[in-house]
Write a protein that holds these residues in place. Structure first.
Motif, PDB file in Angstrom:
ATOM      1  N   SER A  79       0.850  -1.191   0.000  1.00 50.47           N
ATOM      2  CA  SER A  79       0.000   0.000   0.000  1.00 50.47           C
ATOM      3  C   SER A  79       0.883   1.236   0.000  1.00 50.47           C
ATOM      4  CB  SER A  79      -0.887   0.021   1.241  1.00 50.47           C
ATOM      5  OG  SER A  79      -1.730  -1.098   1.258  1.00 50.47           O
ATOM      6  N   ILE A  80       0.474   2.227  -0.787  1.00 57.49           N
ATOM      7  CA  ILE A  80       1.218   3.483  -0.874  1.00 57.49           C
ATOM      8  C   ILE A  80       0.238   4.637  -0.669  1.00 57.49           C
ATOM      9  CG2 ILE A  80       2.679   4.958  -2.303  1.00 57.49           C
ATOM     10  CD1 ILE A  80       3.426   2.408  -3.883  1.00 57.49           C
ATOM     11  N   ALA A  81       0.548   5.497   0.299  1.00 59.81           N
ATOM     12  CA  ALA A  81      -0.296   6.666   0.579  1.00 59.81           C
ATOM     13  C   ALA A  81       0.461   7.922   0.175  1.00 59.81           C
ATOM     14  CB  ALA A  81      -0.654   6.728   2.059  1.00 59.81           C
ATOM     15  N   ASN A  82      -0.187   8.753  -0.623  1.00 60.63           N
ATOM     16  CA  ASN A  82       0.360  10.057  -1.008  1.00 60.63           C
ATOM     17  C   ASN A  82      -0.500  11.134  -0.374  1.00 60.63           C
ATOM     18  OD1 ASN A  82       2.301   8.880  -2.634  1.00 60.63           O
ATOM     19  ND2 ASN A  82       1.079   9.063  -4.486  1.00 60.63           N
ATOM     20  N   PHE A  83       0.158  12.129   0.226  1.00 56.68           N
ATOM     21  CA  PHE A  83      -0.577  13.248   0.794  1.00 56.68           C
ATOM     22  C   PHE A  83       0.328  14.465   0.882  1.00 56.68           C
ATOM     23  CE2 PHE A  83       1.195  10.819   4.277  1.00 56.68           C
ATOM     24  CZ  PHE A  83       1.661  11.761   5.189  1.00 56.68           C
ATOM     25  N   SER A  84      -0.304  15.594   1.073  1.00 56.80           N
ATOM     26  CA  SER A  84       0.420  16.847   1.194  1.00 56.80           C
ATOM     27  C   SER A  84       0.161  17.423   2.579  1.00 56.80           C
ATOM     28  CB  SER A  84      -0.060  17.820   0.114  1.00 56.80           C
ATOM     29  OG  SER A  84       0.590  19.055   0.249  1.00 56.80           O
ATOM     30  N   LEU A  85       1.229  17.910   3.202  1.00 52.13           N
ATOM     31  CA  LEU A  85       1.144  18.481   4.541  1.00 52.13           C
ATOM     32  C   LEU A  85       1.478  19.965   4.465  1.00 52.13           C
ATOM     33  CD1 LEU A  85       0.604  17.055   7.276  1.00 52.13           C
ATOM     34  CD2 LEU A  85       3.068  17.031   7.624  1.00 52.13           C
ATOM     35  N   ALA A  86       0.581  20.818   4.976  1.00 57.22           N
ATOM     36  CA  ALA A  86       0.809  22.260   5.033  1.00 57.22           C
ATOM     37  C   ALA A  86       1.410  22.591   6.392  1.00 57.22           C
ATOM     38  CB  ALA A  86      -0.498  23.016   4.837  1.00 57.22           C
ATOM     39  N   ASP A 125       3.582  32.390   6.678  1.00 57.58           N
ATOM     40  CA  ASP A 125       3.965  31.711   5.445  1.00 57.58           C
ATOM     41  C   ASP A 125       3.761  30.220   5.651  1.00 57.58           C
ATOM     42  OD1 ASP A 125       4.636  33.923   3.988  1.00 57.58           O
ATOM     43  OD2 ASP A 125       6.757  33.862   4.503  1.00 57.58           O
ATOM     44  N   VAL A 126       3.391  29.524   4.592  1.00 63.82           N
ATOM     45  CA  VAL A 126       3.118  28.092   4.668  1.00 63.82           C
ATOM     46  C   VAL A 126       3.958  27.377   3.622  1.00 63.82           C
ATOM     47  CG1 VAL A 126       1.339  26.312   4.466  1.00 63.82           C
ATOM     48  CG2 VAL A 126       0.745  28.540   5.415  1.00 63.82           C
ATOM     49  N   ASP A 127       4.549  26.268   4.031  1.00 64.14           N
ATOM     50  CA  ASP A 127       5.255  25.391   3.109  1.00 64.14           C
ATOM     51  C   ASP A 127       4.425  24.131   2.931  1.00 64.14           C
ATOM     52  OD1 ASP A 127       7.676  26.904   2.667  1.00 64.14           O
ATOM     53  OD2 ASP A 127       8.212  26.423   4.730  1.00 64.14           O
ATOM     54  N   PHE A 128       4.415  23.591   1.729  1.00 61.79           N
ATOM     55  CA  PHE A 128       3.663  22.376   1.426  1.00 61.79           C
ATOM     56  C   PHE A 128       4.654  21.263   1.097  1.00 61.79           C
ATOM     57  CE2 PHE A 128       0.949  25.945   0.529  1.00 61.79           C
ATOM     58  CZ  PHE A 128      -0.239  25.584   1.147  1.00 61.79           C
ATOM     59  N   PHE A 129       4.525  20.146   1.816  1.00 64.05           N
ATOM     60  CA  PHE A 129       5.423  19.015   1.642  1.00 64.05           C
ATOM     61  C   PHE A 129       4.659  17.827   1.079  1.00 64.05           C
ATOM     62  CE2 PHE A 129       7.384  21.619   4.852  1.00 64.05           C
ATOM     63  CZ  PHE A 129       8.741  21.554   4.565  1.00 64.05           C
TER      64      PHE A 129
END
Length: 132
Positions: free
Chosen positions: A23-30, A42-46
């Protein structure tokens, strides 16, 4: 040493896919920066990737807007897009995580899957009986 620790909020629900039996989960964290420009944070997105049981657990219990602390390592790569341009990638591979936030942040999915005690306790106490 290649180690990163992030605390942020999911920008959308986690996308779970299968590659063979993995299983592979992709997500973005602010993640908010401590430095503020013009009074605004300011916000960085990973971009983050989790594998196996970690991926399945995250997809089941964490949703858009939930706060999450992750630790992992950075993986830098590159590929050539359809226009022939070389594109660099920067991903955080999740090695561990902690759920952040209290009961108020739980989503409907989490609450419906969590068992709650249904036992009623009938205590016959007077105010004078309490030790405080």
């Amino acid at each position: 040493m290649n180690k990163i620790v992030l605390l942020g909020r999911l920008t959308k629900d986690i996308e779970l896919r299968q590659a063979g039996e993995t299983s592979i989960a992709n997500f973005s964290l602010a993640v908010n920066r401590t430095f503020h420009r013009d009074g605004e944070p300011d916000v960085d997105f990973f971009n983050c990737i989790a594998f196996g049981k970690r991926a399945e657990t995250l997809e089941k219990w964490v949703h858009k807007g939930n706060q999450l602390a992750i630790e992992g390592h950075v993986q830098i790569g590159s590929y050539t897009n359809k226009d022939g341009a070389n594109v660099k990638t920067f991903d955080v591979i999740v090695d561990g995580f902690d759920f952040i936030g209290g009961k108020a942040e739980k989503t409907e999915k989490v609450e419906s899957e969590t068992e709650t005690p249904t036992e009623n306790f009938d205590l016959d106490l007077e105010i004078d009986d309490l030790p405080f």
